[in-house]
Write a protein that holds these residues in place. Structure first.
Motif, PDB file in Angstrom:
ATOM      1  N   UNK A 128       0.810  -1.217   0.000  1.00  0.00           N
ATOM      2  CA  UNK A 128       0.000   0.000   0.000  1.00  0.00           C
ATOM      3  C   UNK A 128       0.838   1.261   0.000  1.00  0.00           C
ATOM      4  N   UNK A 129       1.951   1.257   0.730  1.00  0.00           N
ATOM      5  CA  UNK A 129       2.811   2.436   0.775  1.00  0.00           C
ATOM      6  C   UNK A 129       3.516   2.653  -0.567  1.00  0.00           C
ATOM      7  N   UNK A 130       3.889   1.580  -1.233  1.00  0.00           N
ATOM      8  CA  UNK A 130       4.504   1.709  -2.558  1.00  0.00           C
ATOM      9  C   UNK A 130       3.472   2.263  -3.546  1.00  0.00           C
ATOM     10  N   UNK A 131       2.242   1.764  -3.472  1.00  0.00           N
ATOM     11  CA  UNK A 131       1.179   2.283  -4.344  1.00  0.00           C
ATOM     12  C   UNK A 131       0.904   3.755  -4.039  1.00  0.00           C
ATOM     13  N   UNK A 132       0.912   4.129  -2.759  1.00  0.00           N
ATOM     14  CA  UNK A 132       0.695   5.534  -2.385  1.00  0.00           C
ATOM     15  C   UNK A 132       1.809   6.414  -2.935  1.00  0.00           C
ATOM     16  N   UNK A 133       3.056   5.934  -2.903  1.00  0.00           N
ATOM     17  CA  UNK A 133       4.172   6.705  -3.453  1.00  0.00           C
ATOM     18  C   UNK A 133       3.993   6.919  -4.947  1.00  0.00           C
ATOM     19  N   UNK A 134       3.551   5.881  -5.656  1.00  0.00           N
ATOM     20  CA  UNK A 134       3.321   6.016  -7.098  1.00  0.00           C
ATOM     21  C   UNK A 134       2.226   7.041  -7.369  1.00  0.00           C
TER      22      UNK A 134
END
Length: 190
Positions: A128-134
């Motif tokens: 989820x944090x990687x998706x939020x960064x994207x």
């Protein structure tokens, strides 16, 4: 004062940035762009891009660049270099400290159900944090409401070309070089 804020911000990022550099990007963006307004979302996106192409972990590379940029806001090169060192040290300190502590106890606890459960519970959070960064890089929400992101039709075309090239198993270094050449041609020649 600003160097102390830089140290505290990156220490916090280092302590709470589980999942590696890409998962940390949303935390870094929040501290650097939203909370302290040390740079715009566009400048942050540029730093992320530079951090991705330089050797080393993206969180450490971006800490070095952000620290230099923040230090240079004072107008002195020495403070830019000091800002780089402070941010890089601060983001690495929690990981180093935790790894020393964990290494002592890991052999005793690695089969513990609670530890295993905690690790499994963190996996979806990291995704989820990687998706939020994207999403933050695609749709910035900095302090300037008129600020545009770096995504345009050419960016999508380059992304699509690299995606297809990766799917066809083209050498990643060749894809990077071709993307750089295409970017120079698209954004600076035409």
């Amino acid at each position: 004062m600003i160097l102390w804020q830089l140290f505290v911000s990156y220490l916090k990022i280092g302590f709470f940035g589980f999942g590696g550099g890409y998962a940390m990007l949303s935390l870094i963006q929040h501290e650097v762009v939203v909370r302290h307004a040390w740079m715009t979302a566009g400048e942050f996106a540029d730093i992320v891009a530079i951090s991705q192409i330089t050797p080393g972990p993206i969180a450490i590379n971006s800490a070095t660049y952000v620290g230099y940029t923040v230090g240079m806001q004072t107008g002195h090169v020495a403070l830019g270099i000091l800002g780089s060192a402070i941010a890089t040290f601060a983001v690495c300190l929690p990981s180093f400290t935790l790894m020393v502590l964990v290494a002592r106890f890991f052999m005793r606890l690695h089969n513990n159900r609670l530890v295993e459960g905690a690790m499994r519970g963190m996996r979806p959070t990291v995704i989820g944090m990687i998706a939020a960064a994207a999403l933050l890089l695609i749709f910035p929400h900095g302090s300037d409401p008129d600020e545009q992101n770096f995504i345009d039709p050419w960016s999508w075309a380059l992304f699509g070309g690299v995606f297809v090239g990766q799917w066809l198993k083209v050498n990643p270094i060749l894809l990077i070089v071709l993307s750089a050449v295409a970017g120079i041609l698209i954004y600076h020649v035409f």
